[in-house]
Structures are given as C-alpha cells and as structure tokens.
Design a protein around this motif. Structure first.
Motif, mmCIF file in Angstrom:
data_model
loop_
_atom_site.group_PDB
_atom_site.id
_atom_site.type_symbol
_atom_site.label_atom_id
_atom_site.label_comp_id
_atom_site.label_asym_id
_atom_site.label_seq_id
_atom_site.Cartn_x
_atom_site.Cartn_y
_atom_site.Cartn_z
ATOM 1 N N ILE A 1 -37.587 -17.931 -50.241
ATOM 2 C CA ILE A 1 -36.724 -16.828 -50.682
ATOM 3 C C ILE A 1 -35.248 -17.174 -50.497
ATOM 4 C CG2 ILE A 1 -36.048 -14.444 -50.191
ATOM 5 C CD1 ILE A 1 -38.975 -13.886 -49.478
ATOM 6 N N LEU A 2 -34.944 -17.838 -49.366
ATOM 7 C CA LEU A 2 -33.551 -18.151 -49.039
ATOM 8 C C LEU A 2 -33.069 -19.458 -49.651
ATOM 9 C CD1 LEU A 2 -33.398 -17.169 -45.250
ATOM 10 C CD2 LEU A 2 -32.505 -15.889 -47.196
ATOM 11 N N LEU A 3 -33.937 -20.156 -50.376
ATOM 12 C CA LEU A 3 -33.580 -21.474 -50.902
ATOM 13 C C LEU A 3 -32.309 -21.451 -51.757
ATOM 14 C CD1 LEU A 3 -34.345 -24.417 -50.976
ATOM 15 C CD2 LEU A 3 -35.833 -23.959 -52.938
ATOM 16 N N PRO A 4 -32.145 -20.500 -52.689
ATOM 17 C CA PRO A 4 -30.881 -20.473 -53.456
ATOM 18 C C PRO A 4 -29.654 -20.315 -52.558
ATOM 19 C CG PRO A 4 -32.536 -19.100 -54.506
ATOM 20 C CD PRO A 4 -33.093 -19.470 -53.159
ATOM 21 N N PHE A 5 -29.777 -19.451 -51.527
ATOM 22 C CA PHE A 5 -28.661 -19.250 -50.601
ATOM 23 C C PHE A 5 -28.376 -20.531 -49.819
ATOM 24 C CE2 PHE A 5 -27.168 -17.499 -46.378
ATOM 25 C CZ PHE A 5 -25.892 -17.195 -46.822
ATOM 26 N N LEU A 6 -29.424 -21.232 -49.395
ATOM 27 C CA LEU A 6 -29.249 -22.492 -48.680
ATOM 28 C C LEU A 6 -28.560 -23.529 -49.560
ATOM 29 C CD1 LEU A 6 -32.592 -22.885 -46.675
ATOM 30 C CD2 LEU A 6 -30.293 -22.864 -45.727
ATOM 31 N N LEU A 7 -28.972 -23.600 -50.806
ATOM 32 C CA LEU A 7 -28.349 -24.550 -51.733
ATOM 33 C C LEU A 7 -26.868 -24.222 -51.923
ATOM 34 C CD1 LEU A 7 -31.173 -24.876 -54.418
ATOM 35 C CD2 LEU A 7 -30.496 -26.570 -52.700
ATOM 36 N N PHE A 8 -26.559 -22.922 -52.004
ATOM 37 C CA PHE A 8 -25.157 -22.509 -52.122
ATOM 38 C C PHE A 8 -24.353 -22.957 -50.899
ATOM 39 C CE2 PHE A 8 -22.048 -19.253 -50.810
ATOM 40 C CZ PHE A 8 -21.112 -19.409 -51.836
ATOM 41 N N LEU A 9 -24.904 -22.728 -49.701
ATOM 42 C CA LEU A 9 -24.213 -23.134 -48.472
ATOM 43 C C LEU A 9 -24.019 -24.644 -48.424
ATOM 44 C CD1 LEU A 9 -25.919 -20.863 -45.773
ATOM 45 C CD2 LEU A 9 -23.650 -20.591 -46.770
ATOM 46 N N MET A 10 -25.013 -25.389 -48.855
ATOM 47 C CA MET A 10 -24.914 -26.856 -48.855
ATOM 48 C C MET A 10 -23.813 -27.329 -49.794
ATOM 49 S SD MET A 10 -29.018 -27.643 -48.736
ATOM 50 C CE MET A 10 -28.877 -29.409 -49.031
ATOM 51 N N LEU B 1 -27.709 -27.011 -40.785
ATOM 52 C CA LEU B 1 -26.596 -27.197 -41.706
ATOM 53 C C LEU B 1 -25.419 -27.786 -40.937
ATOM 54 C CD1 LEU B 1 -26.737 -23.881 -43.769
ATOM 55 C CD2 LEU B 1 -27.457 -26.152 -44.508
ATOM 56 N N ARG B 2 -24.781 -28.771 -41.514
ATOM 57 C CA ARG B 2 -23.677 -29.449 -40.824
ATOM 58 C C ARG B 2 -22.477 -28.515 -40.710
ATOM 59 N NH1 ARG B 2 -19.616 -32.409 -42.911
ATOM 60 N NH2 ARG B 2 -20.661 -32.562 -44.948
ATOM 61 N N THR B 3 -21.911 -28.427 -39.519
ATOM 62 C CA THR B 3 -20.766 -27.552 -39.270
ATOM 63 C C THR B 3 -19.526 -28.334 -38.841
ATOM 64 O OG1 THR B 3 -21.430 -27.232 -36.950
ATOM 65 C CG2 THR B 3 -22.266 -25.644 -38.577
ATOM 66 N N MET B 4 -19.608 -29.672 -38.808
ATOM 67 C CA MET B 4 -18.497 -30.460 -38.286
ATOM 68 C C MET B 4 -18.088 -31.558 -39.257
ATOM 69 S SD MET B 4 -19.804 -30.950 -34.365
ATOM 70 C CE MET B 4 -20.341 -29.541 -33.402
ATOM 71 N N ARG B 5 -16.881 -32.037 -39.067
ATOM 72 C CA ARG B 5 -16.411 -33.197 -39.811
ATOM 73 C C ARG B 5 -15.846 -34.207 -38.829
ATOM 74 N NH1 ARG B 5 -12.695 -29.284 -41.704
ATOM 75 N NH2 ARG B 5 -10.830 -29.200 -40.409
ATOM 76 N N LYS B 6 -15.700 -35.424 -39.272
ATOM 77 C CA LYS B 6 -15.229 -36.474 -38.391
ATOM 78 C C LYS B 6 -13.713 -36.489 -38.351
ATOM 79 C CE LYS B 6 -16.883 -41.045 -37.157
ATOM 80 N NZ LYS B 6 -17.611 -42.231 -37.605
#
Length: 333
Positions: free
Chosen positions: A15-24, A54-59
């Motif tokens: 169900i949340l797959l579209p939302f996950l894809l949006f966040l990615m 989900l990644r929340t950081m950058r280098k």
C-alpha cells in the motif's frame, strides 16, 4: 499470529509503495547515492540479517570528537539532510523495515531484532569510561564564557549535544523561560549555555527572542573545549527524548556537577535520584524548571550532589574501571 503479522507487513508495504518511491526520489534529488541504507544486525541464533532504512545522511567534512573533546580532526561525517530531519522526526526512515518484519527478522514494536537466545547469566554490562583526569571540578571558572555574560554568583545552566529533536534542547529552553516567568528576579543571575549545532538552533533562538531572553543565553555551536566549559556550569541538564549511556552525563559528573536528566534510556542507571541529581519526565519543561528551582533555592545541594557525582564517576565510570572490566571479561573466557 506470526503469519498474520507477516501478512499485514507485506500488505502495508504494498500500500505504501508509491509513497516510498516518492520519498526515495526526493532523497536522491537532494543528495547523491543510494536512497536505501543497509546495515547488518544479529538475529535469532546469531544469524546475520540486513536492516533496510531510508537514507537520511550525506557525506561531508565537519569537525567531530574522535577520542576526546579536545582532539578534533577532519573525518568523513555523514550529515543529516533536510529531508533526513523530517524522516527521522516522524520515523519515516524506518518504513522499509516492513520488509524485515515480513521476513520474520524483526517485530512491529520498534526497530529491534528479535531475541537471539542468549541467557542473561552470560551477559555482562560494561559502561563507558570517562577521563576523570581531563574532566575535573572547578569553582566559578567563568573565563571560558563571553565577557560580561555571567558574573561571580551567577547560576549557569549548561547542556552539550547536537541540536536535534532527540536531544530536545527546545524543552530545556522552555524550562529556562518558565523559570524567568516564575521568578522574574532570576534574570539577574541565571544563564543558559547550549553547546552544539543542528536543526533546532533557529527555533531555540526565536523562543529566546520572544521571551526577551536572548542576552541571557549563549549558543556558540560546536566546541572543542568541553572539559573547560563544564567548569563554567553550575549544573548540567540533559533533556533528551532517547538516550543510551550518555558520555556527556559522565563527563558532567566527573566535573563535579549535579545532573538533571530525563528518565529515558540508561540515564537512570548513572544518575541517582536525590544523590547525584534529579530525573524528570521527557518533554516536560515544568518538571525541569521545578528541578532547577530546587537547586537555585537550595545551593547546598549543588556541592553535595556534585561531590557524590564526582566520586561515582571515579569509582564506577572511569576509564580505569572500564578497562579493568574488559580485562576481567577476557580473563574469564
């Protein structure tokens, strides 16, 4: 029940797959790299499995404490992105762990691996060690503070930590403002020092400005002389919403300071109620203000609790004690 939980996990994930894809996509647009973060954990029977987030950081390159508060170098440091702050605050970064639940590697109650079947008698707890030679008590050492910020006899409330929701310096700021409202005459004596940098700076500064208390607070950002800064504090406050075994609490105790800390995580294991400090509920500015007012009106408690805190740090949480505990474990194998 286990089959039902796994079935529900996969249904929710679909169900949340579209939302996950949006966040990615949003994560990928803000910073380069895979939007999914993977880390290995130990599960049932000692079996390794991979947790997905989900990644929340950058280098990036920022100065951080490596071995001690006075030893700073430029190291790779994964900085939290703007999107990452939102994901962490609402735990959205943990959504991919529904896959782990479907695979029977995790449970719904928090991002925790399921039990690995080790008997309690085989588990030993070794606390962090603090350098009790570097962190030592001092009296009215205000030279490290800005000129004319505090005078002899001032009551300096200090905290150290990154300015993020989990550390919740906002609640401490509310407590400080509440104190000023309860006792207006305290404007002449109490001061707030918040060491650290992060997303909450703007909010904290705005709160102080609205309360006409900006001149009573100092927010210098990251510092590499925390051992000296502790000497300028009258008391240390840790208002965190979550915590493990806090190194800053141990450093404050070694510096001879009483500690007001939230009753979360491992804080209650190192702060002894009415002995080395006070424990208060998290996200409760009134409770912090009340605890602070007690020390302000009963100054003898500062010295009494601070001395016991120093003794506790030396006898239970020093580097020497930590090394000896590790040594005993290795000898027993």
């Amino acid at each position: 029940m286990n089959i039902f939980v796994r079935f529900m996990a996969i249904i929710i994930l679909v169900i949340l797959l579209p939302f996950l894809l949006f966040l990615m996509i949003v994560i990928r647009l803000e910073s380069k790299g895979n939007p999914i973060f993977r880390v290995n954990r130990v599960g049932k029977g000692g079996k390794l499995f991979t947790i997905y987030k989900l990644r929340t950081m950058r280098k990036g390159k920022v100065p951080i404490h490596i071995c001690s508060p006075i030893e700073l170098k430029q190291y790779d440091y994964h900085r939290i992105t703007r999107v990452g702050h939102i994901l962490r605050e609402y735990h959205l970064d943990e959504l991919p762990q529904l896959w782990n639940i479907f695979r029977n590697e995790m449970v719904f109650v928090g991002p925790r691996p399921v039990g690995i079947g080790i008997a309690n008698k085989k588990i030993s707890v070794i606390y962090n060690g603090v350098d009790t030679d570097l962190f030592t008590p001092a009296f009215e050492s205000l030279s490290v503070l800005p000129q004319d910020f505090a005078q002899e006899g001032s009551f300096v409330i200090g905290t150290i930590g990154r300015l993020e929701r989990v550390k919740d310096q906002v609640t401490l700021t509310k407590a400080f403002i509440r104190l000023l409202e309860m006792r207006p005459t305290l404007r002449n004596t109490i001061r707030l020092v918040i060491i650290g940098e992060g997303a909450l700076r703007t909010e904290i500064e705005a709160m102080l400005e609205r309360a006409d208390a900006s001149q009573l607070a100092w927010l210098p950002g990251f510092r590499d002389d925390t051992n000296k800064l502790f000497k300028s504090f009258s008391i240390f406050v840790l208002p965190s919403r979550r915590e493990g075994i806090s190194n800053t609490i141990l450093e404050a105790m070694a510096s001879g300071l009483p500690v007001i800390a939230t009753r979360v995580g491992g804080n209650a294991e190192i702060v002894k109620e009415n002995t080395t400090g006070q424990l208060v509920p998290s996200d409760d500015p009134d409770a912090i203000a009340t605890a602070l007012l007690r020390y302000i009106t009963e100054p003898g408690l500062i010295e009494a609790h601070g001395q016991v805190a120093r003794d506790s740090a030396k006898h239970h949480f020093s580097l020497k004690v930590m090394v000896n505990n590790y040594s005993q474990i290795y000898k027993s194998i």
